[in-house]
Design an enzyme around this catalytic site. Sequence first.
Site, PDB file in Angstrom:
ATOM      1  N   GLU A   1      -9.789  -1.326   4.915  1.00 56.42           N
ATOM      2  CA  GLU A   1     -10.350  -0.882   6.189  1.00 56.42           C
ATOM      3  C   GLU A   1     -11.705  -1.533   6.472  1.00 56.42           C
ATOM      4  OE1 GLU A   1      -8.375   0.673   8.193  1.00 56.42           O
ATOM      5  OE2 GLU A   1      -8.389   2.832   7.795  1.00 56.42           O
TER       6      GLU A   1
ATOM      7  N   ASN B   1      -7.593  -2.170  14.128  1.00 54.58           N
ATOM      8  CA  ASN B   1      -9.014  -2.258  13.781  1.00 54.58           C
ATOM      9  C   ASN B   1      -9.315  -3.453  12.873  1.00 54.58           C
ATOM     10  OD1 ASN B   1      -7.919  -1.480  11.364  1.00 54.58           O
ATOM     11  ND2 ASN B   1      -9.118   0.385  11.122  1.00 54.58           N
TER      12      ASN B   1
ATOM     13  N   ASP C   1       0.824  -1.211   0.000  1.00 55.31           N
ATOM     14  CA  ASP C   1       0.000   0.000   0.000  1.00 55.31           C
ATOM     15  C   ASP C   1       0.857   1.260   0.000  1.00 55.31           C
ATOM     16  OD1 ASP C   1       0.886  -0.370   2.628  1.00 55.31           O
ATOM     17  OD2 ASP C   1      -1.092  -0.935   3.370  1.00 55.31           O
TER      18      ASP C   1
ATOM     19  N   HIS D   1      -7.732  -4.213  10.018  1.00 57.33           N
ATOM     20  CA  HIS D   1      -7.467  -4.053   8.581  1.00 57.33           C
ATOM     21  C   HIS D   1      -6.280  -4.909   8.137  1.00 57.33           C
ATOM     22  CE1 HIS D   1      -4.684  -0.276   9.137  1.00 57.33           C
ATOM     23  NE2 HIS D   1      -3.963  -1.379   9.157  1.00 57.33           N
TER      24      HIS D   1
HETATM   25  P1  PGA Z   1       2.041  -1.704  12.259  1.00 59.65           P
HETATM   26  O1  PGA Z   1       0.909  -1.659  11.153  1.00 59.65           O
HETATM   27  O2  PGA Z   1       2.978  -2.775  11.863  1.00 59.65           O
HETATM   28  O3  PGA Z   1       2.665  -0.336  12.204  1.00 59.65           O
HETATM   29  O4  PGA Z   1       1.361  -1.985  13.562  1.00 59.65           O
HETATM   30  C1  PGA Z   1       0.290  -2.850  10.813  1.00 59.65           C
HETATM   31  C2  PGA Z   1      -0.892  -2.571   9.943  1.00 59.65           C
HETATM   32  O5  PGA Z   1      -1.537  -1.520  10.115  1.00 59.65           O
HETATM   33  O6  PGA Z   1      -1.202  -3.413   9.087  1.00 59.65           O
END
Ligand code: PGA
Length: 248
Positions: free
Chosen positions: A137, A130, A61, A132
């Site tokens: 999302e 959350n 992404d 995702h």
């Molecule tokens: P993070 O992000 O490794 O910074 O916790 C993970 C994600 O949002 O997929």
Amino acid sequence: MPDAEAVSRRAAGEVAALVRRGGPATVALPTGETPKGMYEELVIMSGQGLDWSGVTVFSLDEYVGVPEASPLNYKGYMERHFFSKVNVPVSGRHIFDSLCASPKAECERYDRLIAEAGGFDLAVVGIGQNGHVAFNEPGERLILPCHVQELSDDTILANRAVTETEARIVGAEVPARDGFPTHAMTVGMAAILGARSILLIATGRSKTEALTSMRDGTMTTRVPASLLQLHENCTIVADAQAAGGMQI
Ligand code: PGA
């Protein structure tokens, strides 16, 4: 896994096993705080001769409209933590163009590239607090192909942590809350679920709730990671804090 270091070693081991298999391999790779240790391990292995010359990488992404010099930009992240230190061919390093004229067209281009590469042999993904996956999302519906995603307040807040670390590395200011991008381009659940294998990495207490709800035997677009339960070859690698007593 006892701790984050063990998760990083295990994840790096899985990626390296695919790379060592030889021949062409296509890997989707995440950004964020969690995978940094995995990249460190992979860079060490590269120093010991791990050869990436047959590997194609798709970054999962990217924010819309952020220049590469910004601590938010994921191309910059991938360059700093991985690409500048390994011999993945430049032609095999894919990431959405943050400054493209048309994010929608860019997403279509990315899906075409993934299809031309024959999909992912391995998708390494993180999980948001959350639920995702990449920037898919939670919502009433999930858009299956690569798409432009509006980011939730939760995600913007959670991603401040990684932006702060990156800002320290590049010596830049962290953008104010209203300077954070509101949209990102993301690989959709179709390409992720189409991967021959999936490795989900999670560390820290903040991920326990999301991990619990993605493995409870129900599936909902409100927890995009719960769709991974459908995949026959999806491995969860979590540290004890993230697992929170669950047997993983
Ligand atoms: P993070 O992000 O490794 O910074 O916790 C993970 C994600 O949002 O997929």
